[in-house]
Design an enzyme around this catalytic site. Sequence first.
Site, PDB file in Angstrom:
ATOM      1  N   GLU A 117       0.813  -1.211   0.000  1.00 12.68           N
ATOM      2  CA  GLU A 117       0.000   0.000   0.000  1.00 12.68           C
ATOM      3  C   GLU A 117       0.851   1.268   0.000  1.00 12.68           C
ATOM      4  O   GLU A 117       0.489   2.262  -0.644  1.00 12.68           O
ATOM      5  CB  GLU A 117      -0.948  -0.010   1.208  1.00 12.68           C
ATOM      6  CG  GLU A 117      -2.118  -0.962   1.092  1.00 12.68           C
ATOM      7  CD  GLU A 117      -1.722  -2.418   1.275  1.00 12.68           C
ATOM      8  OE1 GLU A 117      -2.451  -3.311   0.804  1.00 12.68           O
ATOM      9  OE2 GLU A 117      -0.666  -2.675   1.910  1.00 12.68           O
ATOM     10  N   HIS A 187     -11.688  -6.143   7.502  1.00 12.17           N
ATOM     11  CA  HIS A 187     -12.569  -5.951   6.348  1.00 12.17           C
ATOM     12  C   HIS A 187     -13.831  -5.155   6.678  1.00 12.17           C
ATOM     13  O   HIS A 187     -14.778  -5.171   5.892  1.00 12.17           O
ATOM     14  CB  HIS A 187     -12.969  -7.304   5.755  1.00 12.17           C
ATOM     15  CG  HIS A 187     -11.812  -8.091   5.239  1.00 12.17           C
ATOM     16  ND1 HIS A 187     -11.116  -8.966   6.038  1.00 12.17           N
ATOM     17  CD2 HIS A 187     -11.206  -8.118   4.026  1.00 12.17           C
ATOM     18  CE1 HIS A 187     -10.139  -9.519   5.337  1.00 12.17           C
ATOM     19  NE2 HIS A 187     -10.164  -9.014   4.111  1.00 12.17           N
TER      20      HIS A 187
END
Length: 383
Positions: A117, A187
């Site tokens: 990321e 999530h």
Amino acid sequence: TMNQSKTISRLWSCLKIYSLGLTLLKLSPACTAKPQAQRRHAAHFTYHPEPAPSQYGPTQKMNLFQSVTSALDNTLAGDPTAVIFGEDVAFGGVFRCTVGLRDKYGKDRVFNTPLCEQGIVGFGIGAAAAGATAIAEIQFADYIYPAFDQIVNEAAKYRYRSGNMFDCGKLTIRSPWGCVGHGSIYHSQCPEAFFTHCPGIKIVVPRGPVQAKGLLLSCIADQNPCIFFEPKILYRAAVEQVPTEAYQIPLSQAEVLQEGSDLTLVAWGTQVHVLREVAAMAQEKLGVSCELIDLQTILPWDTETVCKSVVKTGRLLISHEAPVTGGFAAEISSTVQEECFLNLEAPISRVCGYDTPFPHIFEPFYIPDKWKCFEAVKRMINY
């Protein structure tokens, strides 16, 4: 020994209680009413499509992820410098938001990156600084933390540090966001408040397909780096008539979805639909008229619209899925208290997630559902 006997006795008692609990759980009507898969995926809200907008031309039925795809398609078609990159985006992405775009525009404009990321955002900063329209995808909002330094120390401050000689304002970071019913700590998180403490970036969360496309195109066109969080539970649950051509919805403008006189409700993303049901319940069961506001842009947020509503109603309830402590509801509450203190008829209420890691099997208990919000409405009205 006596101590060993007591320990064995306590363990045996715990096992019997646990066994009894499992038996009662199996016999519970709540657990036998629906198959496990249906219970796990049951939504805590009902999505009501909004009327098709007529001001942007012809429309087509789309869900939220298709409206995002449409926005990206419009961008790639109209801007030859636009590039889309991230983990698996060349294959369509986990939620299919980029499906078909590599085949249509080529592997040089829609391409995969390593699972890094910090590298994704760092590459986006460089591409945007060099003049490209850079659209980066972080596969889940929960994965954005490794890129935190790149976002808050590089992207947000690049223009300021260089005295406006350089900037990466053409960078947009997209990411699936919010609870999904069974996502747990990696999530289901809502990290928007972490970034609201950092001047130089804009943060946007849409409530449905029409807003997703218009707000995303506004983020891409904006000359500041933007973070665009997409409520993943709405990707397929939210379906509306969406304009096929490019259009923009202004940033930093909240939208009053329902006018009212007794209480102001403020939310963004999925929680807007929860509060829409709360407003209907309050009207039906309590005779309370609620004004519902979708904040849309979290930073810079529309203080004028919210404060104007609170001056009228005298009460404010803010709800979001993120933990209550340090959540953005606290910033809204503080500002409204400063600006509207003499108009308030009850303490401002925040109905948010708990100050715990996001749970898995206990997610239905964690989320600020309509019943928690409705109880808060009752307390405020009776204050």
